[in-house]
Design an enzyme around this catalytic site. Sequence first.
Site, PDB file in Angstrom:
ATOM      1  N   ASP A  87      34.459 104.759  31.334  1.00  0.00           N
ATOM      2  CA  ASP A  87      35.354 104.294  30.277  1.00  0.00           C
ATOM      3  C   ASP A  87      35.980 102.947  30.620  1.00  0.00           C
ATOM      4  OD1 ASP A  87      36.749 105.691  32.365  1.00  0.00           O
ATOM      5  OD2 ASP A  87      38.558 105.574  31.145  1.00  0.00           O
ATOM      6  N   GLU A  88      36.448 102.265  29.598  1.00  0.00           N
ATOM      7  CA  GLU A  88      37.265 101.055  29.702  1.00  0.00           C
ATOM      8  C   GLU A  88      36.670 100.005  30.647  1.00  0.00           C
ATOM      9  OE1 GLU A  88      41.650 102.869  28.647  1.00  0.00           O
ATOM     10  OE2 GLU A  88      41.043 102.923  30.749  1.00  0.00           O
ATOM     11  N   VAL A  89      35.396  99.720  30.445  1.00  0.00           N
ATOM     12  CA  VAL A  89      34.707  98.709  31.248  1.00  0.00           C
ATOM     13  C   VAL A  89      34.954  97.330  30.638  1.00  0.00           C
ATOM     14  CG1 VAL A  89      32.482  97.912  32.105  1.00  0.00           C
ATOM     15  CG2 VAL A  89      32.954 100.364  31.933  1.00  0.00           C
TER      16      VAL A  89
END
Length: 520
Positions: free
Chosen positions: A312-314
């Site tokens: 997530d949230e790359v």
Amino acid sequence: RISEMRVTWRILAIYIFLNTLSVNSDQINVWPLPRQSTTGQSWGTVVGNNFNFKCTGSSCSSVLTQAFERYKGHIFFAGNGQQGPSPISSVQVNAASIPPLKLHVDESYKIDVTTSGATITANTEWGALRGLETFSQLVRWNYTTDTYVIDSLPISIADSPRFPWRGLMIDTARHYLPMKTIMEALEAMSYHKFNVLHWHIVDSQSFPLESKVYPRLSQMGSWVPQAVYSQSDVMKVIEYARIRGIRVVPEFDTPGHAYPSWYNGYPELFADCPGNNKVMDPTKNSTLLFMKNFLAEMSTIFPDEFFHLGGDEVSYNCWKSVSEISEWMKENNVENYADLQGYYEMKVQQSLTSVQRTAVFWDEVLSQSEFPLLPDSVVEVWNQDQSQVVKVVKLGYNALYASPWYLDRQVPDPDTFYLWVDTWKDFYRADPVADATLTPDELKRILGGEVCMWGEQVDEYAFNIRVWPRAGAVAERLWSAKDVTDENGAEDRLMTQRCRQVQRGIAASPIRPDWCATGR
């Protein structure tokens, strides 16, 4: 003779007192609520120095014998108690087998309690564990007479979970949680029939886990040397969880959520982008080899078939700023940065497959990537609503629901500055299936869900009061039948469950004014 008369009068007083109690036979005071139960109008008593659990089935491992001792302690938390009428001296526990603790293991059980005795019958010892918890909740301590009472006899219960994956996520990266806190969490989970500890063990802020293959991860990535879980510590947690019927699923979130904790020891893994939001570089074979070796080592410590890989949230802006990454993408026909992440996740998945593990991801991985997930992957929905769960299973993947069950989202009541909104009710109303129209195969792919305690503002001193009893609302949603939705009845039972936790030494927070008899 005077002594005998006193005993007789005491028993008579107990009898009169108990018969004045109103008993609701429509619903037993158990959490989570069993699927089926029938009750009567009689009652019985148990006394600690004349009560035992007994194995009568073909399977009786240390899982059960240790549970017998634990549950005697839970039931008789205030001492042995006084002898009362209609004494029940034993519970016969009949479990047929003890298969490996895995997803979809049989956790069903049956309970029958009369004034003359009780039986718990289960296909597996894991089901028997769930039955022991339910039986322990049937026993009520009458602090006025110091008597342990079972109301509404005879009782017959047939129970099994609605979903096979019922998890609590803990975060030990934002704040290191001592072993004692983790063990308490597992103990409390067993009271609610949770069966998965999702251990978000590392993140950007710290890497508190020993790796013998890559020792600089914890040496340079932990808060302090004392805030590191040794591999021996991890194995103790796993065994403590196992004997309570709880699987431990570790999470190693990459390629984002890794800076600076991974970077401090191994900066060569990362893209050379400016700023403080660096991301691992998937174009380097050395990064992929590092992850393969790391996950292979972790597979020797964590036995569960599932590993959570995050995803997530790359920050794609990091990759965009590195010319070498752009050149690699052109040379390898990777058209966009979502595909670049898809390439990385596929490579890491293949590394997991080589050690017989299956990947769990946060739902950002569901992009229009040319590198789809492996067919047996699990996608955990955290930043979208229930429609995303439907999307996941219709794409052929397995789904977990988490987005409505974030324990850190506790909000002040808009009508007054000194109370919190009853967020447990919001948790209770959310459902992984809701009113979706799904085929039987799609329904099976909804494995369940997790309640998540992110640790930015929670350490060992705040953990229990932030988690309990609100997490219990999710436990009932994932265990009990879909039509168990009565919030008023649930509130009364949840308060009783909260008191049980306090009686057993868990500092669960009240959700309304009450008083818990603890015997202390």
